[in-house]
Design an enzyme around this catalytic site. Structure first.
Site, PDB file in Angstrom:
ATOM      1  N   LYS A 148     -41.821 -38.724  41.554  1.00 26.31           N
ATOM      2  CA  LYS A 148     -41.507 -39.974  42.363  1.00 26.31           C
ATOM      3  C   LYS A 148     -40.610 -40.860  41.454  1.00 26.31           C
ATOM      4  CE  LYS A 148     -46.025 -41.806  40.789  1.00 26.31           C
ATOM      5  NZ  LYS A 148     -47.393 -42.076  40.883  1.00 26.31           N
TER       6      LYS A 148
ATOM      7  N   TYR B  67     -31.564 -69.463  26.783  1.00 27.77           N
ATOM      8  CA  TYR B  67     -31.872 -70.662  27.914  1.00 27.77           C
ATOM      9  C   TYR B  67     -33.052 -71.239  27.592  1.00 27.77           C
ATOM     10  CZ  TYR B  67     -28.279 -68.916  31.136  1.00 27.77           C
ATOM     11  OH  TYR B  67     -27.244 -68.387  31.891  1.00 27.77           O
TER      12      TYR B  67
HETATM   13  C1  LIG Z   1     -47.910 -41.413  39.712  1.00 30.96           C
HETATM   14  C2  LIG Z   1     -49.087 -40.364  40.211  1.00 30.96           C
HETATM   15  C3  LIG Z   1     -49.451 -39.589  39.139  1.00 30.96           C
HETATM   16  C4  LIG Z   1     -48.771 -39.375  37.738  1.00 30.96           C
HETATM   17  O1  LIG Z   1     -49.482 -40.317  36.985  1.00 30.96           O
HETATM   18  P1  LIG Z   1     -48.883 -40.386  35.505  1.00 30.96           P
HETATM   19  O2  LIG Z   1     -49.837 -41.184  34.870  1.00 30.96           O
HETATM   20  O3  LIG Z   1     -47.439 -40.698  35.600  1.00 30.96           O
HETATM   21  O4  LIG Z   1     -49.285 -38.969  34.735  1.00 30.96           O
HETATM   22  C5  LIG Z   1     -50.613 -38.329  39.552  1.00 30.96           C
HETATM   23  N1  LIG Z   1     -51.177 -38.903  40.831  1.00 30.96           N
HETATM   24  C6  LIG Z   1     -51.034 -39.733  41.648  1.00 30.96           C
HETATM   25  C7  LIG Z   1     -51.672 -39.608  42.826  1.00 30.96           C
HETATM   26  C8  LIG Z   1     -50.024 -40.712  41.371  1.00 30.96           C
HETATM   27  O5  LIG Z   1     -49.599 -41.641  42.148  1.00 30.96           O
END
Ligand SMILES: *Cc1c(COP(=O)(O)O)cnc(C)c1O
Length: 379
Positions: free
Chosen positions: A46, A269
């Site tokens: 994702k 800044y």
């Molecule tokens: C993002 C996600 C993962 C992966 O998690 P990591 O900590 O990056 O390994 C696994 N399961 C679900 C449901 C997620 O949303």
């Protein structure tokens, strides 16, 4: 899209270079698969594979034998499908109203997260003869909420859900840990126990609970499939212990100007950095508009982020601005306009930059900007 990005921004035109080692991503996937023994190691891709580029990452992992992917949104699944026509793809965010046809069109599997989602999927399956591209019953996963209280069926909905899903092809039942660090092992075990009782109606269906950190928990089961994201991309899945994964990124920014300041002068800044002695400073062409957290600001009193300059660690000086930031190179060897400094690499991990910025490496990765010269190479 990433190919486009790579072609459209050249090294000379950009302020910073992001190098991504796909072979290292593959090595991390193999390491995780080895740790998991009989469980299948999937991949969570994702958010554009956590900023590394969904298409190149999927091509590399599929080439190495990865068969199951998890994305958050339908469009991410559609992009994945364009580079891998056979992989199993689950969409974690559930069945958004009206999206069922897209699952059939792109051969994706929804993760059904509530009773209304199950009902909408049932209706769709009834209308379309319940046939997927291979002539089987349209597959879907179920998410069970074991305490995170985001998405998923609650314990008191299990009975209804099990009746509703009798005619469905449920291919995976999953849940997600609230905590995954060793410090909350007991809490993870409680969730596993709840997961086991909740998934009883689907006992024969493959199950999944472990994310990256979950894979390394010693006393919790891995079930049939694990879902690492962060660890694939070099993040440490065992916080507080040495990182078993390999770094996959290098981020370097170019020095635009070298300045000298005298005691009493400020930098950036709001004058948050106050020179106590004569300092040599380098202004580099990267900033929060590229995903470097503003919270990484460095003052004389509270050091924030650091960069590597010709082998020397050099602290951030003052506030990070949108396109520029300043580092104190007083302690570095002779450095000139046009040289590169390294913000992420062998010496400074994403976890380190994150903790110095009071955030997590996940946020660093997924905020990596679109203005870099991006190249896929070995590091
Ligand atoms: C993002 C996600 C993962 C992966 O998690 P990591 O900590 O990056 O390994 C696994 N399961 C679900 C449901 C997620 O949303």
């Amino acid at each position: 899209m990433n190919e486009l990005r790579e072609a459209t921004i050249t090294q000379l035109e950009s302020g910073a270079t992001l190098s991504i080692d796909l072979a290292a991503v593959v090595r991390n996937w193999r390491t995780l698969q080895a740790v998991c023994g009989d469980a299948e190691c999937g991949a969570v891709v994702k958010a554009d594979a956590y900023g590394l580029g969904l298409e190149p990452v999927v091509r590399a992992l599929s080439g190495a034998g990865c068969k199951t992917y998890f994305v958050a949104h339908v469009f991410e699944g559609r992009r994945l499908r364009a580079v891998d026509s056979t992989a199993t793809v689950y969409v974690l965010n559930g069945l958004v109203p009206g999206t069922a046809p897209a699952y059939l069109d792109h051969n994706l599997r929804p993760v059904l997260c509530s009773l209304p989602e199950i009902e909408e999927w049932l209706q769709f399956c009834a209308l379309f003869g319940r046939r997927d591209v291979d002539g089987g019953t349209l597959p879907a996963a179920l998410q069970l909420d074991t305490g995170l209280n985001r998405l998923g069926l609650k314990p008191n909905q299990i009975e209804t859900a099990s009746e509703l899903t009798e005619t469905l092809n449920i291919t995976l039942v999953l849940s997600q840990f609230i905590w995954s660090g060793q410090s909350n092992l007991a809490r993870c075990e409680t969730q596993v126990a709840l997961f086991d009782s909740m998934r009883a109606p689907w006992k024969e269906v493959p199950a999944s609970i472990a994310n990256s950190a979950g894979i390394f928990l010693e006393r919790t089961p891995l079930y049939e499939i694990v879902r690492p994201g962060y660890a694939l991309y070099g993040g440490n899945p065992t916080p507080g212990r040495p990182n078993p994964m390999q770094g996959v990124l290098r981020l370097e920014a170019r020095i635009l100007q070298v300045n000298h300041v005298e005691p009493g002068e400020t930098v950036g800044y709001d004058g948050r950095y106050n020179a106590k002695s004569p300092r040599r400073l380098a202004t580099i062409g990267i900033g929060y508009g590229d995903g470097i957290p503003r919270a990484a600001l460095g003052s004389e009193v509270h050091p924030g982020g650091e960069v590597m300059v010709k082998g020397a660690r050099c602290p951030f000086a003052g506030r990070v601005s949108m396109d520029l930031m300043v580092v104190d190179i007083t302690g570095a060897p002779e450095t000139n306009r046009g040289d590169y400094v390294e913000l992420i690499g062998k010496a400074i991990s994403i976890d380190e930059l994150a903790s110095r910025s009071r955030t997590i490496g996940y946020e660093i990765l997924t905020n990596l900007g679109t203005r870099f010269y991006r190249r896929y190479t070995t590091l």
